[in-house]
Design an enzyme around this catalytic site. Structure first.
Site, PDB file in Angstrom:
ATOM      1  N   GLU A  36       5.660  -3.084  -3.661  1.00 47.09           N
ATOM      2  CA  GLU A  36       4.672  -3.374  -4.897  1.00 47.09           C
ATOM      3  C   GLU A  36       5.329  -3.536  -6.112  1.00 47.09           C
ATOM      4  O   GLU A  36       5.163  -4.508  -6.764  1.00 47.09           O
ATOM      5  CB  GLU A  36       3.502  -2.550  -5.092  1.00 47.09           C
ATOM      6  CG  GLU A  36       2.350  -2.499  -4.059  1.00 47.09           C
ATOM      7  CD  GLU A  36       2.642  -1.531  -2.863  1.00 47.09           C
ATOM      8  OE1 GLU A  36       3.792  -1.035  -2.624  1.00 47.09           O
ATOM      9  OE2 GLU A  36       1.706  -1.348  -2.101  1.00 47.09           O
TER      10      GLU A  36
ATOM     11  N   MET B  49      28.271  -0.322 -15.851  1.00 47.46           N
ATOM     12  CA  MET B  49      27.996   0.162 -17.156  1.00 47.46           C
ATOM     13  C   MET B  49      27.738   1.557 -17.403  1.00 47.46           C
ATOM     14  O   MET B  49      28.298   2.231 -18.377  1.00 47.46           O
ATOM     15  CB  MET B  49      26.609  -0.676 -17.599  1.00 47.46           C
ATOM     16  CG  MET B  49      26.264  -0.538 -18.945  1.00 47.46           C
ATOM     17  SD  MET B  49      27.665  -1.508 -20.013  1.00 47.46           S
ATOM     18  CE  MET B  49      26.904  -3.012 -20.485  1.00 47.46           C
TER      19      MET B  49
ATOM     20  N   PHE C 298      -8.242  10.108   0.212  1.00 49.20           N
ATOM     21  CA  PHE C 298      -6.876   9.316   0.335  1.00 49.20           C
ATOM     22  C   PHE C 298      -6.598   8.065  -0.425  1.00 49.20           C
ATOM     23  O   PHE C 298      -7.139   7.206  -0.413  1.00 49.20           O
ATOM     24  CB  PHE C 298      -7.076   8.753   1.958  1.00 49.20           C
ATOM     25  CG  PHE C 298      -5.780   8.296   2.586  1.00 49.20           C
ATOM     26  CD1 PHE C 298      -4.735   8.917   2.673  1.00 49.20           C
ATOM     27  CD2 PHE C 298      -5.966   6.869   2.822  1.00 49.20           C
ATOM     28  CE1 PHE C 298      -3.681   8.273   3.246  1.00 49.20           C
ATOM     29  CE2 PHE C 298      -4.832   6.124   3.523  1.00 49.20           C
ATOM     30  CZ  PHE C 298      -3.778   6.932   3.407  1.00 49.20           C
ATOM     31  N   GLN C 299      -5.066   7.991  -0.616  1.00 52.88           N
ATOM     32  CA  GLN C 299      -4.655   6.979  -1.529  1.00 52.88           C
ATOM     33  C   GLN C 299      -5.529   6.837  -2.878  1.00 52.88           C
ATOM     34  O   GLN C 299      -5.553   5.607  -3.446  1.00 52.88           O
ATOM     35  CB  GLN C 299      -4.600   5.690  -0.607  1.00 52.88           C
ATOM     36  CG  GLN C 299      -3.550   5.778   0.405  1.00 52.88           C
ATOM     37  CD  GLN C 299      -3.293   4.386   0.959  1.00 52.88           C
ATOM     38  OE1 GLN C 299      -3.877   3.456   0.889  1.00 52.88           O
ATOM     39  NE2 GLN C 299      -2.101   4.170   1.383  1.00 52.88           N
TER      40      GLN C 299
ATOM     41  N   LYS D 153     -13.528  -0.051  -3.958  1.00 56.72           N
ATOM     42  CA  LYS D 153     -13.780  -0.853  -2.859  1.00 56.72           C
ATOM     43  C   LYS D 153     -15.244  -0.909  -2.774  1.00 56.72           C
ATOM     44  O   LYS D 153     -15.794  -2.181  -2.440  1.00 56.72           O
ATOM     45  CB  LYS D 153     -13.237   0.060  -1.615  1.00 56.72           C
ATOM     46  CG  LYS D 153     -13.182  -0.822  -0.416  1.00 56.72           C
ATOM     47  CD  LYS D 153     -12.394  -0.248   0.582  1.00 56.72           C
ATOM     48  CE  LYS D 153     -12.511  -1.116   2.000  1.00 56.72           C
ATOM     49  NZ  LYS D 153     -11.679  -0.235   3.050  1.00 56.72           N
TER      50      LYS D 153
END
Lengths: 180, 591
Positions: free
Chosen positions: B58, B486, B120-121, B170
């Protein structure tokens, strides 16, 4: 000034701190208070007092009164940062207007007997605090005023058997006929 | 009872999302499916107006959307699932917030009745992304969805642009409700960015500019965000006034690098002439930049003798770090237009010949000097070679973060805006590769190059797979010095040369890795082979990993050491051990 080893420029800032009361008019929607508080914690600003309630139910408007401290540059930043939030309508610096009234309400529970009890009642009268609950060994006083007055009252109650205090935080409004 | 089944505006929440994307002119989105967004993916499957690019992580979707946005001026759109999908978006959202990139992220959420149940999630997506978005929404009622989506696009793209997130449970995606096309009342009445500058302030600014003896224009990403008109006006202002101009990292390309008034980038790794001009100027016009700490150096010694004019659309950028004399709140394009109009009507080009003579002396120090070698490729030389080979071509450059990024900014000349995509504010290693994916999606026929480092590029390497899947011929030009350059540079300068964990051991074989992905791998070691290899890279019409082996210990100069002012730069020829030690002396710097 010696610099510690750092990739950042570390500076001392010496400007004196000021205390300001800000009135923030917001859309009353979920998360709006979290946004405001998150801004203060996220950017390291101080909150001395915070009061929030819906003030115009039909328009879904809430008014948040925040007492904060910081250098003049930080206070200006706070106002700008608040003002650019999407649900914020208006930010007014009540301290800067110099025409505002600030009030706070506190409920003060004092427990004691004999001379202490009499003295507490006498002081409450002098401060125009009302008795809103009483038992034979306790009082709950309701007191309204500016922060200093309430602090002073609480200090006086301490040796007389202060049990606990509940304060609303500061609410502020401008003098005169105009609204904010 | 009325029959709503034939009302074309009756649809599911999932259908509304796709419909809103179409109504806002979105043609490409970047995303990754999961349980909480399946209804939306089902809608995407059944239409062809919005192309979905499947990323491999993502974070890649977010940076790709940023690259898409930065290179087109349109909002980038990302679609992710709940929980880990949303938390993986935190880095790109924060990146877009810091660099003012318009991004619309749509995230799935567990059904409303499960919110707060540790389902869940599940995660508190609006809570987590509140500080890293310009605004975000959790939509609990399908009949609010159209309004919120339209407002989201408006907020992301108006005023100071930024990322927004719409979290859609959802059950709201499944529920049927009424859609409406975008309308004005969709937006909070409390949100009204100021676009027009105050006329009195503009007059004050013109009066300062017209009487300047040692002026400088310091422009930033805000000019590019404002649109092509602002770029045009900025160039015209430089022409009309004859003033020198420098720019921040984010502002490169607004004024052409080949322009005669160009001083190069300013700031920590900016040119000597840009920083000296900033330090000694008497009037500074800051357009759409924010006096970031990489720009100012020591704040109390920043351009001490100048009157400062600051144009910014965001009032909170004004007087944040540096106190300015003439703040002008408004859109850069608008304000520049007004300034030009007043200047042309009332002022003459001031005579600043002696100032230019002074600048010429600073320029003569040649602060970007480096010593070429016949044995080993210097990273600066690699960028210059890349620039020469791509000059005049339709090229977009993205970068990762580190030394290679600064060398790209110093040595690649940008002639136009929207051609340079880099993570400026947040400094996100791993930005460049997915950003290049997004740029290439927006500009399929252009040459898109990610100038990368060997460490950064491994952070989002998986998006090579995306590039191969969609036949996006991005070029990943890795300046491979086998260090986090760096980090190492700072350890050398500030931490007694103790190179703690800044060496890239066990680097992959980038050529084989490219081949494993189905891309093309190239490797070059010798300066003599560099040009030919770059030519080959450009001519290959497939994704390329270009492993450019460069001098391992080269450091990035010039540099403003920490705690120092613009006029205390460390120049490359002075950067021997002793001078470096002295420049960084103080405190525990070099114990």
């Amino acid at each position: 000034m010696n610099q510690p080893a750092s990739a950042y420029f570390i500076e001392d800032r010496h400007d004196p701190n000021e205390t300001h009361t800000l009135a923030v008019l917001v859309q009353n929607e979920p998360g709006v208070l979290a946004r405001v508080i998150g801004l203060f914690s996220g950017r390291g600003y101080n909150i001395e007092s915070l009061t929030v309630s819906e003030t115009e139910a039909q328009k879904h408007l809430s008014r948040i009164t925040i007492v904060t401290t910081g250098t003049p540059m930080v206070i200006a930043q706070i106002k700008n940062q608040l003002d650019r939030m999407i649900p914020v309508y208006q930010v007014v610096d009540m301290t800067q207007t110099k025409r505002s009234i600030e009030r706070e309400l506190a409920m003060v529970k004092v427990r004691g007997q004999g001379e202490h009890r009499v003295e507490a009642l006498r002081l409450a009268d002098a401060f125009r605090a009302r008795v809103i609950d009483a038992t034979t060994e306790s009082f709950v006083f309701e007191i309204t005023g500016n922060t200093d007055k309430i602090n002073q009252f609480i200090d006086l109650m301490r040796p007389l058997g202060l049990v606990e205090v509940s304060r609303t935080g500061v609410a502020a409004i401008g003098r005169g006929p105009e609204g904010m | 009872m009325s029959d709503k089944s034939h009302d074309p505006n009756q649809m599911t929440g999932a259908a509304m999302i796709v419909r809103a994307l179409i109504d806002h002119g979105v043609t490409d989105i970047f995303g990754y499916p999961g349980g909480a967004v399946l209804p939306i993916y089902d809608e995407i499957f059944q239409q062809s107006q919005v192309q979905h690019i499947l990323v491999r992580h993502e974070q890649g979707a977010g940076h790709a959307a940023e690259g898409y946005a930065r290179s087109t001026g349109k909002p980038g759109v990302a679609l992710v699932t709940s929980g880990p999908g949303a938390t993986n978006m935190v880095t790109p959202l924060t990146d877009a917030l810091m660099d003012s990139i318009p991004l619309v992220c749509i995230s799935g959420q567990v059904p409303t009745h499960l919110i707060g149940n540790d389902a869940f999630q599940e995660c508190d997506t609006v809570g987590i992304t509140r500080p890293c978005t310009k605004h975000n929404w959790l939509v609990r009622d399908v009949n609010d969805l159209a309004k919120v989506l339209h407002e989201a696009f408006y907020v992301a793209t108006s005023g100071r642009p930024g990322p927004v997130l719409v979290d859609v449970p959802k059950d709201v995606q499944f529920a049927t409700g009424t859609y409406h096309p975008p309308r004005k009342s969709d937006v909070h009445r409390s949100y009204a960015p100021r676009l027009k500058g105050d006329a009195a302030q503009i007059r004050k600014a013109v009066s300062l500019l017209a009487n300047a003896k040692r002026p400088v224009i310091y422009s930033g990403g805000g000019v590019i965000n404002s649109g092509l008109e602002a770029t045009k006006l900025l160039r015209e202002l430089v022409e009309v006034t004859g003033f020198p101009i420098t720019s921040t990292l984010m502002g490169l390309g607004a004024y052409p690098a080949s322009g005669k008034n160009w001083l190069g980038m300013l700031g920590m790794h900016g040119t000597y002439e840009a920083n000296m001009t900033m330090h000694d100027c008497d009037v500074m016009l800051c357009v759409g930049a924010r006096f970031d700490d990489r720009i100012t150096g020591r704040v109390d010694a920043f351009s001490p003798g100048s009157k400062k004019i600051h144009i910014d659309i965001d009032p909170s950028s004004i007087n944040k770090n540096i106190r300015v004399d003439v703040p002008i709140i408004g859109d850069c394009g608008n304000v520049l237009g007004d300034i030009l109009q007043v200047f042309k009507a009332e002022a003459k080009k001031p005579d600043i010949r002696s100032w230019w003579q002074q600048i010429a002396q600073w320029r003569a120090r040649n602060s970007l000097y480096y010593k070429k070698s016949n044995d080993v490729i210097l990273p600066q030389h690699a960028i210059q070679a890349l620039f020469e080979q791509t000059r005049g071509k339709d090229t977009y450059i993205t970068t990762e973060v580190g030394q290679h990024q600064m060398w790209a900014a110093q040595f690649y000349g940008f002639e136009e805006p929207h051609r340079w995509m880099t993570s400026g504010g947040l400094g996100t290693m791993g930005y460049g590769l997915p950003a290049a994916v997004g740029v290439q999606v927006a500009h399929p026929d252009s040459l898109v190059i990610d100038i990368a480092g060997d460490a950064s590029v491994q952070m989002t390497m998986q998006e090579m797979s995306t590039a191969v899947q969609y036949e996006l011929p991005i070029k990943i030009f890795i300046l491979n010095n086998q260090y986090m350059g760096m980090v190492r540079q700072w350890q050398q300068l500030l931490h007694g040369n103790r190179l703690s964990h800044s060496y890239s051991e066990a680097l992959p074989d980038f050529v084989k890795l490219a081949e494993a992905y189905g891309a093309v791998g190239l490797q070059v070691h010798k300066p003599a082979d560099l040009d030919g290899a770059i030519k080959e890279m450009i001519s290959v019409k497939r994704p390329v990993l270009f492993d450019c082996r460069v001098a391992a210990l080269e450091n990035c100069f010039p540099m403003i050491p920490s705690g120092k002012a613009h006029n205390e730069m460390l120049l490359p020829e002075q950067a021997n051990d002793e001078a470096t030690a002295k420049a960084f002396a103080g405190g525990k710097a070099l114990v």
